[in-house]
Design a protein around this motif. Structure first.
Motif, PDB file in Angstrom:
ATOM      1  N   ARG A  48       0.867  -1.309  -0.109  1.00 41.50           N
ATOM      2  CA  ARG A  48       0.108   0.019  -0.088  1.00 41.50           C
ATOM      3  C   ARG A  48       0.942   1.187   0.143  1.00 41.50           C
ATOM      4  O   ARG A  48       2.130   1.117   0.156  1.00 41.50           O
ATOM      5  CB  ARG A  48      -0.874  -0.024   1.156  1.00 41.50           C
ATOM      6  N   PRO A  51       3.444   5.395  -4.013  1.00 43.22           N
ATOM      7  CA  PRO A  51       4.547   5.139  -4.817  1.00 43.22           C
ATOM      8  C   PRO A  51       4.978   3.516  -4.573  1.00 43.22           C
ATOM      9  O   PRO A  51       5.477   2.781  -5.484  1.00 43.22           O
ATOM     10  CB  PRO A  51       5.826   5.762  -3.960  1.00 43.22           C
ATOM     11  N   ARG A  89      -6.576  -0.886  -7.470  1.00 44.71           N
ATOM     12  CA  ARG A  89      -7.209  -0.006  -6.690  1.00 44.71           C
ATOM     13  C   ARG A  89      -7.329   1.414  -7.367  1.00 44.71           C
ATOM     14  O   ARG A  89      -6.079   1.809  -8.160  1.00 44.71           O
ATOM     15  CB  ARG A  89      -6.249   0.463  -5.367  1.00 44.71           C
ATOM     16  N   ASN A 155       0.288   6.882   6.578  1.00 45.53           N
ATOM     17  CA  ASN A 155       1.705   6.243   6.420  1.00 45.53           C
ATOM     18  C   ASN A 155       2.440   6.400   5.272  1.00 45.53           C
ATOM     19  O   ASN A 155       1.849   6.167   4.157  1.00 45.53           O
ATOM     20  CB  ASN A 155       1.867   4.782   6.742  1.00 45.53           C
ATOM     21  N   THR A 156       3.603   7.400   5.332  1.00 46.47           N
ATOM     22  CA  THR A 156       4.078   7.723   4.065  1.00 46.47           C
ATOM     23  C   THR A 156       5.591   7.518   4.038  1.00 46.47           C
ATOM     24  O   THR A 156       6.466   8.167   3.467  1.00 46.47           O
ATOM     25  CB  THR A 156       3.922   9.037   3.636  1.00 46.47           C
ATOM     26  N   THR A 161       6.439   3.295   0.197  1.00 41.51           N
ATOM     27  CA  THR A 161       7.280   3.951  -1.007  1.00 41.51           C
ATOM     28  C   THR A 161       8.266   2.784  -1.525  1.00 41.51           C
ATOM     29  O   THR A 161       8.245   1.563  -0.706  1.00 41.51           O
ATOM     30  CB  THR A 161       7.959   5.062  -0.702  1.00 41.51           C
ATOM     31  N   THR A 166       7.917   9.995   1.709  1.00 42.75           N
ATOM     32  CA  THR A 166       7.670  11.234   1.213  1.00 42.75           C
ATOM     33  C   THR A 166       7.433  12.117   2.426  1.00 42.75           C
ATOM     34  O   THR A 166       8.211  12.700   2.849  1.00 42.75           O
ATOM     35  CB  THR A 166       6.426  11.033   0.190  1.00 42.75           C
ATOM     36  N   ALA A 233       0.474  12.001  -0.749  1.00 37.67           N
ATOM     37  CA  ALA A 233      -0.765  12.004  -1.562  1.00 37.67           C
ATOM     38  C   ALA A 233      -0.836  10.873  -2.470  1.00 37.67           C
ATOM     39  O   ALA A 233      -0.104  10.159  -2.780  1.00 37.67           O
ATOM     40  CB  ALA A 233      -0.404  13.406  -2.515  1.00 37.67           C
ATOM     41  N   LYS A 245      -5.322   9.863   2.015  1.00 39.00           N
ATOM     42  CA  LYS A 245      -6.163   9.132   3.154  1.00 39.00           C
ATOM     43  C   LYS A 245      -7.132  10.054   3.822  1.00 39.00           C
ATOM     44  O   LYS A 245      -6.946  11.012   4.223  1.00 39.00           O
ATOM     45  CB  LYS A 245      -5.274   8.415   4.142  1.00 39.00           C
TER      46      LYS A 245
HETATM   47  O1  MRU Z   1      -4.723   3.073   1.755  1.00 34.28           O
HETATM   48  P1  MRU Z   1      -3.406   3.400   1.795  1.00 34.28           P
HETATM   49  O2  MRU Z   1      -2.713   2.916   3.006  1.00 34.28           O
HETATM   50  O3  MRU Z   1      -2.816   2.865   0.516  1.00 34.28           O
HETATM   51  O4  MRU Z   1      -3.110   4.895   1.746  1.00 34.28           O
HETATM   52  C1  MRU Z   1      -1.922   5.625   1.873  1.00 34.28           C
HETATM   53  C2  MRU Z   1      -2.016   6.981   1.631  1.00 34.28           C
HETATM   54  O5  MRU Z   1      -3.137   7.660   1.778  1.00 34.28           O
HETATM   55  C3  MRU Z   1      -0.822   7.676   1.857  1.00 34.28           C
HETATM   56  O6  MRU Z   1      -0.695   9.012   2.556  1.00 34.28           O
HETATM   57  C4  MRU Z   1      -0.486   8.166   0.348  1.00 34.28           C
HETATM   58  O7  MRU Z   1      -0.531   6.936  -0.582  1.00 34.28           O
HETATM   59  C5  MRU Z   1       1.049   8.639   0.275  1.00 34.28           C
HETATM   60  S1  MRU Z   1       2.112   7.241   0.616  1.00 34.28           S
HETATM   61  C6  MRU Z   1       3.801   8.169   0.459  1.00 34.28           C
END
Ligand code: MRU
Length: 345
Positions: A48, A51, A89, A155-156, A161, A166, A233, A245
């Motif tokens: 998930r 990136p 997705r 989570n970023t 990634t 990020t 994002a 999110k």
């Molecule tokens: O549903 P997820 O866990 O894939 O959502 C992730 C997010 O919303 C993150 O903030 C976004 O993908 C940026 S990840 C660097």
């Protein structure tokens, strides 16, 4: 460093995913050798974060080609299976982008596709490291503070990634420069990416933080406990509107009221100039059961129905800065429909 997505050659070529559904309790991996396996991993959020989905999508084309050879798929079946990965997705543009980066090379064979897919992975880490430097510079200059207290959502980090992160990368960069104050990590209902994953990464990196319920975030901002909100994002569209999110927009509204910056950080692969405004973004609706159950137990009364949009859209006029590896733009200050073209890939 933790790796969410890896390509492993032997004994059998495969994608190796750190299974994020069971973190932090268990560190287990999934071996992906089929399209069904990859689509299931994407939809269950074993892999998930925008990136990381881009990396999985690009490597997934190799998985599909290998399976086509094994199972004797014809070309139209193969293309349909690649589309199934691409559409697993809908909201994070990086998934389709990752597939599209390598798809054109399918006629040149799986080895060539793998070379390009590996490039997607390494480019993502480089972009994240660069945007983290640029984002930290911008925040320190804008706030003028010695130490910056941060709120973040979802989570970023490396988990979301190919490596480094990020929004999390900026936090890490501020920490490395000894310019970081306390971090408030939103727990991120309903799947708890903040408390399970971000807190795990912050703990591993030795970064002082607290985990708060999502509903606390606007008040934390209005009480003056943080100096900046930094989020990632899933899709930043041409006018700067940004999907991330669900819960992100409450931070943006509170930051505008408090007069502190709201920063969106993402590699340029997350910028989607083909989509005009946030109204045009397909917001993933997840299983309502995720909302009405908690920890494997039903919490809402029988018959209550969950409403479970996985993302929300923050309007561009609430976004102080969008940071990619190509630079920083300020949508709230300089609204312009083509503003994002400057920092798109
Ligand atoms: O549903 P997820 O866990 O894939 O959502 C992730 C997010 O919303 C993150 O903030 C976004 O993908 C940026 S990840 C660097």
């Amino acid at each position: 460093m933790v790796l969410a997505v890896e390509w492993v050659e032997s004994p059998q070529p495969r994608i190796r995913l750190l299974d994020q559904t069971v973190l932090p309790a268990q560190e287990t991996h999934l071996d992906i050798t089929t399209v069904d396996g990859l689509v299931a991993a994407i939809q269950s959020l074993a892999v998930r974060g925008a990136p990381a989905l881009g990396a999985a999508g690009a490597l997934g084309v190799v998985v599909a080609m290998n399976q086509a050879s094994r199972d004797g798929w014809d070309e139209s079946r193969l293309q349909a299976e690649v589309d199934r990965i691409r559409l697993a997705r809908p909201t994070a543009v990086n998934l389709a982008w990752g597939v599209d980066q390598v798809r054109g090379a399918m006629t040149q064979g799986a080895d060539q596709v793998l070379i390009l897919a590996r490039g997607v992975v390494t480019d993502d880490e480089a972009a994240n490291r660069e945007l983290s430097r640029l984002g930290a510079d911008w925040i320190l200059e804008r706030t003028g503070l010695e130490r910056v207290r941060v709120v973040t959502h979802c989570n970023t980090g490396a988990l979301a990634t190919s490596a480094w992160g990020t929004a999390y990368g900026i936090i890490h960069e501020l920490h490395d420069r000894d310019r970081l104050g306390l971090v408030y990590a939103d727990e991120t209902r309903p799947l708890l990416q903040g408390s399970r994953l971000t807190s795990w990464e912050l703990t591993q990196d030795g970064i002082e933080h607290v985990v708060q319920v999502d509903g606390a975030a606007p008040s934390t901002i209005l009480r003056g406990l943080v100096d900046v909100a930094i989020i990632g994002a899933d899709r930043i569209v041409a006018n700067g509107d940004t999907a991330n999110k669900v819960g992100s927009v409450s931070l943006a509204l509170a930051c505008a009221r408090a007069g502190i910056p709201f920063v969106v950080a993402a590699p340029s692969s997350t910028v989607d100039l083909a989509t005009a405004t946030g109204d045009d973004i397909d917001i993933e609706q997840r299983d309502p059961e995720e909302v009405v159950n908690f920890g494997g137990r039903r919490t809402a009364p029988e018959g209550a129905v969950g409403f479970n949009p996985a993302f929300d859209v923050t309007p561009h006029d609430l976004i102080s800065a969008v940071v990619t590896e190509r630079g920083v733009v300020e949508p709230a200050n300089t609204p312009h429909p083509t503003l994002l073209a400057r920092i798109a890939g």
